[in-house]
Design a protein around this motif. Sequence first.
Motif, short mmCIF file in Angstrom:
data_model
loop_
_atom_site.label_atom_id
_atom_site.label_comp_id
_atom_site.label_asym_id
_atom_site.label_seq_id
_atom_site.Cartn_x
_atom_site.Cartn_y
_atom_site.Cartn_z
N ALA A 58 15.33 -14.88 -19.54
CA ALA A 58 15.26 -16.05 -18.67
C ALA A 58 15.18 -17.30 -19.54
CB ALA A 58 14.04 -16.00 -17.76
N GLU A 59 15.29 -18.44 -18.88
CA GLU A 59 14.96 -19.69 -19.54
C GLU A 59 13.49 -19.97 -19.26
OE1 GLU A 59 17.54 -22.93 -18.64
OE2 GLU A 59 17.05 -23.93 -20.52
N TYR A 60 12.76 -20.23 -20.30
CA TYR A 60 11.32 -20.43 -20.19
C TYR A 60 10.99 -21.92 -20.30
CZ TYR A 60 10.37 -15.45 -20.42
OH TYR A 60 10.29 -14.11 -20.14
N TYR A 61 10.09 -22.36 -19.41
CA TYR A 61 9.69 -23.76 -19.35
C TYR A 61 8.17 -23.86 -19.47
CZ TYR A 61 14.20 -24.26 -16.93
OH TYR A 61 15.53 -24.22 -16.59
N CYS A 62 7.73 -24.97 -20.02
CA CYS A 62 6.30 -25.25 -19.95
C CYS A 62 6.07 -26.39 -18.97
CB CYS A 62 5.71 -25.57 -21.32
SG CYS A 62 6.50 -26.96 -22.18
#
Length: 125
Positions: A91-95
């Motif tokens: 997945a694309e991981y975001y903070c």
Amino acid sequence: VQLQASGGGLVQAGGSLSLSCVASGRTFSNYNMGWFRRAPGKEREFVAGISWSGGSTYYTDSVKGRFTISRDTAKNTVYLQMNSLKPEDTAEYYCGADPRSWIVLKLRKYVMDYWGKGTQVTVSS
């Protein structure tokens, strides 16, 4: 708050990656921090969260025992250590950052005040 995530990459199943998210612009210790991900064709989901003090952590069930969130206030950085990675972790991981409590954030369906750009994690089988 400006957030910059990094550390993504390509890894084989069973491997590890460590993500970092550096915050700037506001007092880092005032914010609860979280990691989220969005897989292709799916909605963004909560992965892990940490309280402003670092004293409380929260995980979605699918990553418990494999992922660890931590924060370093001196470096204005939140980390996500990911072990025993699976292809479904791709997945694309975001903070994200938000001053509200995690109880409130859960009720808000984790709509955070501040988001960073994502970093791609790809786990091959």
